[in-house]
Design a protein around this motif. Structure first.
Motif, PDB file in Angstrom:
ATOM      1  N   PRO A   1      49.756  47.191  41.850  1.00  0.00           N
ATOM      2  CA  PRO A   1      49.664  48.270  42.846  1.00  0.00           C
ATOM      3  C   PRO A   1      48.361  48.121  43.631  1.00  0.00           C
ATOM      4  N   PRO A   2      48.161  48.882  44.702  1.00  0.00           N
ATOM      5  CA  PRO A   2      46.925  48.777  45.483  1.00  0.00           C
ATOM      6  C   PRO A   2      45.687  48.880  44.592  1.00  0.00           C
ATOM      7  N   HIS A   3      44.721  47.974  44.839  1.00  0.00           N
ATOM      8  CA  HIS A   3      43.581  47.883  43.938  1.00  0.00           C
ATOM      9  C   HIS A   3      42.443  47.121  44.599  1.00  0.00           C
ATOM     10  N   THR A   4      41.280  47.198  43.993  1.00  0.00           N
ATOM     11  CA  THR A   4      40.173  46.294  44.297  1.00  0.00           C
ATOM     12  C   THR A   4      39.903  45.474  43.044  1.00  0.00           C
ATOM     13  N   THR A   5      39.325  44.293  43.231  1.00  0.00           N
ATOM     14  CA  THR A   5      39.156  43.358  42.118  1.00  0.00           C
ATOM     15  C   THR A   5      37.743  42.808  42.093  1.00  0.00           C
ATOM     16  N   LYS A   6      37.206  42.645  40.892  1.00  0.00           N
ATOM     17  CA  LYS A   6      35.957  41.902  40.733  1.00  0.00           C
ATOM     18  C   LYS A   6      36.072  41.012  39.501  1.00  0.00           C
ATOM     19  N   PRO A   7      35.607  39.760  39.600  1.00  0.00           N
ATOM     20  CA  PRO A   7      35.624  38.876  38.441  1.00  0.00           C
ATOM     21  C   PRO A   7      34.592  39.333  37.421  1.00  0.00           C
ATOM     22  N   ARG A   8      34.904  39.116  36.153  1.00  0.00           N
ATOM     23  CA  ARG A   8      34.011  39.586  35.099  1.00  0.00           C
ATOM     24  C   ARG A   8      32.793  38.688  34.921  1.00  0.00           C
ATOM     25  N   ASP A   9      32.974  37.367  35.110  1.00  0.00           N
ATOM     26  CA  ASP A   9      31.919  36.420  34.757  1.00  0.00           C
ATOM     27  C   ASP A   9      31.949  35.215  35.704  1.00  0.00           C
TER      28      ASP A   9
ATOM     29  N   ASN B   1      36.905  30.960  40.032  1.00  0.00           N
ATOM     30  CA  ASN B   1      38.360  30.853  40.141  1.00  0.00           C
ATOM     31  C   ASN B   1      38.917  32.224  40.516  1.00  0.00           C
ATOM     32  N   PRO B   2      38.703  32.640  41.770  1.00  0.00           N
ATOM     33  CA  PRO B   2      39.025  34.023  42.159  1.00  0.00           C
ATOM     34  C   PRO B   2      40.505  34.324  42.324  1.00  0.00           C
ATOM     35  N   ASP B   3      41.373  33.312  42.296  1.00  0.00           N
ATOM     36  CA  ASP B   3      42.789  33.553  42.546  1.00  0.00           C
ATOM     37  C   ASP B   3      43.459  34.045  41.258  1.00  0.00           C
ATOM     38  N   TYR B   4      43.352  35.336  41.029  1.00  0.00           N
ATOM     39  CA  TYR B   4      43.890  35.911  39.794  1.00  0.00           C
ATOM     40  C   TYR B   4      45.415  35.982  39.795  1.00  0.00           C
ATOM     41  N   LEU B   5      46.042  35.780  40.949  1.00  0.00           N
ATOM     42  CA  LEU B   5      47.499  35.826  41.031  1.00  0.00           C
ATOM     43  C   LEU B   5      48.154  34.465  40.795  1.00  0.00           C
ATOM     44  N   SER B   6      47.359  33.408  40.662  1.00  0.00           N
ATOM     45  CA  SER B   6      47.931  32.071  40.528  1.00  0.00           C
ATOM     46  C   SER B   6      48.397  31.805  39.107  1.00  0.00           C
ATOM     47  N   PHE B   7      49.408  30.958  38.986  1.00  0.00           N
ATOM     48  CA  PHE B   7      49.928  30.512  37.698  1.00  0.00           C
ATOM     49  C   PHE B   7      50.015  28.994  37.719  1.00  0.00           C
ATOM     50  N   GLY B   8      50.084  28.409  36.549  1.00  0.00           N
ATOM     51  CA  GLY B   8      50.205  26.964  36.449  1.00  0.00           C
ATOM     52  C   GLY B   8      50.655  26.581  35.059  1.00  0.00           C
TER      53      GLY B   8
ATOM     54  N   TYR C   1      39.484  39.396  34.917  1.00  0.00           N
ATOM     55  CA  TYR C   1      39.284  40.083  36.188  1.00  0.00           C
ATOM     56  C   TYR C   1      39.424  41.582  35.949  1.00  0.00           C
ATOM     57  N   TYR C   2      38.561  42.351  36.593  1.00  0.00           N
ATOM     58  CA  TYR C   2      38.638  43.806  36.519  1.00  0.00           C
ATOM     59  C   TYR C   2      39.278  44.335  37.800  1.00  0.00           C
ATOM     60  N   HIS C   3      40.336  45.120  37.636  1.00  0.00           N
ATOM     61  CA  HIS C   3      41.022  45.723  38.772  1.00  0.00           C
ATOM     62  C   HIS C   3      40.814  47.240  38.734  1.00  0.00           C
ATOM     63  N   GLN C   4      40.442  47.796  39.858  1.00  0.00           N
ATOM     64  CA  GLN C   4      40.312  49.247  39.985  1.00  0.00           C
ATOM     65  C   GLN C   4      41.497  49.760  40.771  1.00  0.00           C
ATOM     66  N   LEU C   5      42.350  50.551  40.124  1.00  0.00           N
ATOM     67  CA  LEU C   5      43.532  51.099  40.770  1.00  0.00           C
ATOM     68  C   LEU C   5      43.206  52.448  41.401  1.00  0.00           C
ATOM     69  N   ASP C   6      44.089  52.895  42.254  1.00  0.00           N
ATOM     70  CA  ASP C   6      43.899  54.177  42.936  1.00  0.00           C
ATOM     71  C   ASP C   6      44.051  55.320  41.929  1.00  0.00           C
ATOM     72  N   PRO C   7      42.978  56.038  41.605  1.00  0.00           N
ATOM     73  CA  PRO C   7      43.066  57.077  40.573  1.00  0.00           C
ATOM     74  C   PRO C   7      43.825  58.319  41.017  1.00  0.00           C
TER      75      PRO C   7
ATOM     76  N   LEU D   1      41.568  48.498  34.503  1.00  0.00           N
ATOM     77  CA  LEU D   1      42.583  47.497  34.194  1.00  0.00           C
ATOM     78  C   LEU D   1      41.909  46.135  34.126  1.00  0.00           C
ATOM     79  N   ALA D   2      42.004  45.508  32.962  1.00  0.00           N
ATOM     80  CA  ALA D   2      41.510  44.134  32.809  1.00  0.00           C
ATOM     81  C   ALA D   2      42.705  43.186  32.797  1.00  0.00           C
ATOM     82  N   GLN D   3      42.529  42.039  33.422  1.00  0.00           N
ATOM     83  CA  GLN D   3      43.539  40.976  33.399  1.00  0.00           C
ATOM     84  C   GLN D   3      42.909  39.750  32.757  1.00  0.00           C
TER      85      GLN D   3
END
Length: 336
Positions: A218-226, A232-239, A250-256, A284-286
């Motif tokens: 859902p709509p969010h902002t993201t910041k990498p933890r470390d 590797n900022p592409d948190y949506l990528s798979f391989g 990655y830490y995601h902040q959702l709309d409260p 939310l952590a990923q």
């Protein structure tokens, strides 16, 4: 109505077609008989929808292996199912009994990185996942033409002269629907204010996690933890599984302001949804770990980050439970 084999049935109609309703769905209690799981209680849910899953009363009423139409939804670590007697609370010892599974709960008074907080040595991710449940109950019931499967239990995190916090968990499924409803109530039954940290460590694995997977947030902002995540900022990528893959968080902040949000992961012919209230669980952590044998993505709604209780306290974001205070958390898992 009961949905089964592509048809909707009333209670009377399905009852005419089976000798026992357990023919199409049931809740079954059992006990593991060997290895590090010997003596552990389990509760198997067969929902009649293709979704089957195990609840582990001996491990905090967490969710173990879950499958949909025979395909696994979650990652299972090399540890497998291990009893709380093998728990090592110091440092990273939590990992020695981390079996993966659909859900491992972290908390209740601390979680995240090992640290020292106000003179107390704290290990990884807290004790609740290794706390056996009491007052365990499983039951089924008709409500009109709908048939429900239930299990519940209570876990107490307490020490002499210390915290006294109780988690009451109820897990519900409906015959013919590929859904799990989880409701937690955390209560401070002591007479002193205590820190409260909780995180739902949901471990999704192959084939839901695969090269063609797609994660929708859902709509969010993201910041990498470390630094590893920053590089590797592409948190949506798979391989595919890769040798030497370093874990990324990655830490995601959702709309409260949203009453409910839904996270979707589609891959390998499966479509998994997690829904919950960001007002109850604002963080939310990923966790991405696409290594060889460690091919897993964690989706982790929480009321905190995973940097340790000392960091939360220093940042002024550490949550507390007042004496007698209760917090409620509700999550819905679904397949389609």
């Amino acid at each position: 109505m009961v949905q089964f084999a592509g048809t909707n049935f009333s209670r009377e109609e399905i009852s005419q077609r089976v000798g026992s309703i357990s023919q199409v769905g049931e809740v079954t209690r059992f006990e593991y008989s060997e290895g590090k799981a010997k003596g552990l209680e389990g509760i198997l849910f067969r929902t009649g929808s293709g979704l089957d899953f195990t609840v582990l009363p001996s491990r905090g009423m967490d969710l173990g292996l879950a499958t949909y139409r025979g395909l696994p939804l979650c990652w299972v670590s090399p540890v497998g199912v291990a009893g709380p007697d093998y728990y090592e609370p110091q440092g990273l010892g939590w990992l020695r009994t981390f079996g993966g599974g659909l859900l491992a709960t972290c908390g209740l008074t601390y979680l995240g990185d090992p640290c020292q907080d106000q003179g107390e040595e704290l290990g990884l991710h807290g004790r609740i996942s290794h706390t056996p449940a009491g007052n365990v109950c499983s039951w089924t019931q008709w409500r009109g033409d709908d048939y429900y499967l239930h299990a519940s239990g209570q876990m107490r995190e307490a020490s002499c002269f210390g915290p006294n916090v109780v988690l009451t968990r109820t897990i519900t499924a409906k015959l013919g629907e590929a859904k799990i409803w989880l409701v937690d109530e955390v209560e401070n039954q002591g007479f002193e204010e205590v820190p409260h940290m909780i995180l739902y460590h949901i471990n999704l694995g192959y084939p839901l996690v695969s090269e063609d997977s797609k994660l929708t947030l859902p709509p969010h902002t993201t910041k990498p933890r470390d630094p590893v995540a920053e590089a590797n900022p592409d948190y949506l990528s798979f391989g595919p599984p890769s040798a030497g893959y370093e874990p990324r968080v990655y830490y995601h902040q959702l709309d409260p302001s949203q009453e409910k949000v839904t996270i979707n992961l589609a891959g390998g012919g499966l479509n998994f949804n997690l829904s919950y209230s960001p007002q109850q669980l604002p963080r939310l952590a990923q966790w991405k770990l696409f290594g060889q044998g460690s091919y897993v993505m964690g989706i982790e709604p929480a009321n905190c980050y995973v940097d340790g209780r000392d960091k939360e306290r220093a940042a002024g974001t550490l949550a507390f439970l007042k004496p007698g205070e209760k917090k409620r958390y509700e999550l819905e898992f679904s397949l389609r």
